[in-house]
Design a protein around this motif. Sequence first.
Motif, PDB file in Angstrom:
ATOM      1  N   HIS B  25       0.952  -1.223  -0.022  1.00  0.00           N
ATOM      2  CA  HIS B  25      -0.131   0.057   0.087  1.00  0.00           C
ATOM      3  C   HIS B  25       0.774   1.323   0.118  1.00  0.00           C
ATOM      4  CE1 HIS B  25      -3.492   2.398   0.848  1.00  0.00           C
ATOM      5  NE2 HIS B  25      -2.698   3.179   1.735  1.00  0.00           N
ATOM      6  N   ALA B  26       1.787   1.162   0.846  1.00  0.00           N
ATOM      7  CA  ALA B  26       2.760   2.392   0.925  1.00  0.00           C
ATOM      8  C   ALA B  26       3.426   2.530  -0.349  1.00  0.00           C
ATOM      9  CB  ALA B  26       3.814   2.279   2.195  1.00  0.00           C
ATOM     10  N   ILE B  27       3.848   1.445  -0.999  1.00  0.00           N
ATOM     11  CA  ILE B  27       4.696   1.368  -2.231  1.00  0.00           C
ATOM     12  C   ILE B  27       3.800   2.057  -3.246  1.00  0.00           C
ATOM     13  CG2 ILE B  27       5.720   0.212  -4.065  1.00  0.00           C
ATOM     14  CD1 ILE B  27       6.947  -1.652  -2.137  1.00  0.00           C
ATOM     15  N   ARG B  28       2.547   1.750  -3.447  1.00  0.00           N
ATOM     16  CA  ARG B  28       1.510   2.403  -4.417  1.00  0.00           C
ATOM     17  C   ARG B  28       1.448   3.761  -4.065  1.00  0.00           C
ATOM     18  NH1 ARG B  28      -4.871   1.123  -4.630  1.00  0.00           N
ATOM     19  NH2 ARG B  28      -4.898   2.018  -2.836  1.00  0.00           N
ATOM     20  N   GLN B  29       1.423   4.129  -3.053  1.00  0.00           N
ATOM     21  CA  GLN B  29       1.164   5.677  -2.565  1.00  0.00           C
ATOM     22  C   GLN B  29       2.278   6.381  -3.004  1.00  0.00           C
ATOM     23  OE1 GLN B  29       0.261   6.149   1.608  1.00  0.00           O
ATOM     24  NE2 GLN B  29      -1.460   7.295   1.022  1.00  0.00           N
ATOM     25  N   ASP B  30       3.545   6.100  -2.916  1.00  0.00           N
ATOM     26  CA  ASP B  30       4.632   6.786  -2.982  1.00  0.00           C
ATOM     27  C   ASP B  30       5.186   6.632  -4.279  1.00  0.00           C
ATOM     28  OD1 ASP B  30       4.597   7.138  -0.186  1.00  0.00           O
ATOM     29  OD2 ASP B  30       6.171   6.632   0.412  1.00  0.00           O
ATOM     30  N   ALA B  74       2.048   2.336 -12.818  1.00  0.00           N
ATOM     31  CA  ALA B  74       0.816   2.934 -13.557  1.00  0.00           C
ATOM     32  C   ALA B  74       0.591   4.122 -13.396  1.00  0.00           C
ATOM     33  CB  ALA B  74      -0.292   1.821 -12.954  1.00  0.00           C
ATOM     34  N   ASN B  75       0.772   4.750 -12.193  1.00  0.00           N
ATOM     35  CA  ASN B  75       0.454   6.037 -11.833  1.00  0.00           C
ATOM     36  C   ASN B  75       1.870   6.834 -10.997  1.00  0.00           C
ATOM     37  OD1 ASN B  75      -2.435   5.837 -12.426  1.00  0.00           O
ATOM     38  ND2 ASN B  75      -2.171   4.519 -10.589  1.00  0.00           N
ATOM     39  N   ALA B  76       2.689   6.848 -11.942  1.00  0.00           N
ATOM     40  CA  ALA B  76       3.869   7.502 -11.269  1.00  0.00           C
ATOM     41  C   ALA B  76       3.761   8.728 -10.799  1.00  0.00           C
ATOM     42  CB  ALA B  76       5.051   7.362 -12.479  1.00  0.00           C
ATOM     43  N   PRO B  77       4.291   9.122  -9.395  1.00  0.00           N
ATOM     44  CA  PRO B  77       4.163  10.516  -9.024  1.00  0.00           C
ATOM     45  C   PRO B  77       5.160  11.352  -9.545  1.00  0.00           C
ATOM     46  CG  PRO B  77       5.138   9.170  -7.420  1.00  0.00           C
ATOM     47  CD  PRO B  77       4.504   8.378  -8.574  1.00  0.00           C
ATOM     48  N   SER B  78       4.981  12.824  -9.698  1.00  0.00           N
ATOM     49  CA  SER B  78       5.794  13.622 -10.277  1.00  0.00           C
ATOM     50  C   SER B  78       7.197  13.662  -9.383  1.00  0.00           C
ATOM     51  CB  SER B  78       5.331  15.002 -10.866  1.00  0.00           C
ATOM     52  OG  SER B  78       4.654  15.436  -9.753  1.00  0.00           O
ATOM     53  N   VAL B  79       6.752  13.604  -8.065  1.00  0.00           N
ATOM     54  CA  VAL B  79       7.798  13.896  -7.100  1.00  0.00           C
ATOM     55  C   VAL B  79       7.925  12.699  -6.090  1.00  0.00           C
ATOM     56  CG1 VAL B  79       8.586  15.592  -4.934  1.00  0.00           C
ATOM     57  CG2 VAL B  79       7.374  16.499  -7.206  1.00  0.00           C
ATOM     58  N   HIS B  80       8.983  12.405  -5.776  1.00  0.00           N
ATOM     59  CA  HIS B  80       9.389  11.379  -4.834  1.00  0.00           C
ATOM     60  C   HIS B  80       9.600  11.832  -3.439  1.00  0.00           C
ATOM     61  CE1 HIS B  80       8.727   8.222  -7.702  1.00  0.00           C
ATOM     62  NE2 HIS B  80       9.516   8.952  -8.635  1.00  0.00           N
ATOM     63  N   LEU B  81       8.907  11.834  -2.398  1.00  0.00           N
ATOM     64  CA  LEU B  81       9.417  12.431  -0.941  1.00  0.00           C
ATOM     65  C   LEU B  81      10.167  11.322  -0.413  1.00  0.00           C
ATOM     66  CD1 LEU B  81       5.735  13.896  -0.347  1.00  0.00           C
ATOM     67  CD2 LEU B  81       7.728  14.952  -1.139  1.00  0.00           C
ATOM     68  N   ARG B  82       9.875   9.996  -0.500  1.00  0.00           N
ATOM     69  CA  ARG B  82      10.539   9.024   0.238  1.00  0.00           C
ATOM     70  C   ARG B  82      12.150   9.077   0.064  1.00  0.00           C
ATOM     71  NH1 ARG B  82       8.562   5.517   3.855  1.00  0.00           N
ATOM     72  NH2 ARG B  82       6.242   5.630   3.249  1.00  0.00           N
ATOM     73  N   HIS B  83      12.868   9.137   0.959  1.00  0.00           N
ATOM     74  CA  HIS B  83      14.186   9.250   0.671  1.00  0.00           C
ATOM     75  C   HIS B  83      14.986   7.939   0.923  1.00  0.00           C
ATOM     76  CE1 HIS B  83      13.906   9.685   5.123  1.00  0.00           C
ATOM     77  NE2 HIS B  83      15.130   9.352   5.172  1.00  0.00           N
ATOM     78  N   LYS B  84      16.089   7.874   0.122  1.00  0.00           N
ATOM     79  CA  LYS B  84      16.920   6.355   0.154  1.00  0.00           C
ATOM     80  C   LYS B  84      17.388   6.470   1.267  1.00  0.00           C
ATOM     81  CE  LYS B  84      17.362   6.935  -4.758  1.00  0.00           C
ATOM     82  NZ  LYS B  84      18.051   7.515  -5.949  1.00  0.00           N
TER      83      LYS B  84
END
Lengths: 69, 319
Positions: B25-30, B74-84
């Motif tokens: 679920h978190a991966i889908r959201q982020d 499928a729905n890639a967000p324009s910004v990735h907030l989660r840091h590596k």
Amino acid sequence: MGVAEEQKDLMPPIYKIEQAKQEFLQEVDALEKDPHYMRVNVAFLHDGPDGIGRRLYGFHVRRQIGTFF
Amino acid sequence: MVLFFEIAVSNPYYSLIGTVLDIKHAIRQDFGYDFKQQRIYRNFKELPNDIIIENIKDWVKGESLIFVPHGKPANAPSVHLRHKLNEISIVDVNQSNCSNITKEEFENFSTDDNLVWPPYRDWVRETEELFEKIRYYRKLVDNNTATIETIEMSHLMNLESELKKLIDDFEFAAAKCVHMIVQWRTDPVFLDNLHGKGGNKYVAGGMVIRECKNWIYCAENVGEGDLAYKLADNELRAQNLLRGLYSGVYVPLNCIVDYFGVRYYAEALCPISQKTLIYGSNTEALQILNDKDAENLAFTLAEKFNLKKVNPLVILAVC
């Protein structure tokens, strides 16, 4: 208006992205300290829009604490 | 508590908290991957959605699950907030549990009563430097049909005695480290699958010390006892056979310490991380790396030891 310009308009301003990143970081820090949550590291293998090669992310999931009576 | 129990019974989501589905679920959201696109693996097996992560067999805190997506998000967000996150690397921990004294001071000072950690030494580099010289002089000696009086033979003998001294030092330091670990009840370091998977690992004096217990081989926990000890013996013998044979093949020094019936396997630290592998797989065969030079070297070694060349995929399929 070109495609690139249209996309630029759709993107939120940089300061808003930075602000969102900071807020997200604070949220993650709070979860890190919360005993009800545990961090699960997930390694992404394939190249994706978020980067190339192996990447590691930490996700916080709620854990089962306490005893059920 | 009663109220919570009622919720847990009425809603299956609450009774299964901390599951793989939560991660998905978190991966889908982020990252925008649909549930159908997501595959999460551990120990050669895909994890089902309803499994509680804490209840996974042999789960260790800090362990990494492996995520392999099926196609682009499928729905890639324009910004990735989660840091590596930074992955653990041996370079980050190699100075742990080392004292600042010199090796001579350590040898003189060290007794069973004086609990002093050994100083840090780059055992792999020291060994390889000696082997490089030994290989050079051995070639000269072989070509000249040398007698005991020749200068080359004299150099070779000195180098071999230096090597013997180095190995003795390593064994002494390893025994000392094990003694210290047991006496101080040192906490193990989590190194994931670096220097072998499973079991408690400790870093001290430039070496990693693994308790011969709960090692994981081909996704199976070998537990404690004869099987674990035999695996450690095999590691020892294989590395001893290979050490110093070829230029460019660095084999760490290793030894087994039997401490009042409990065995520990000590190995010199190598500067490795999750990203330094070039041949084989460290991701349960989900990603197999194949470097041409490394493959040629593997074939050379196979010929030397009279081993059959097998496609790595076949071996991993058996596992």
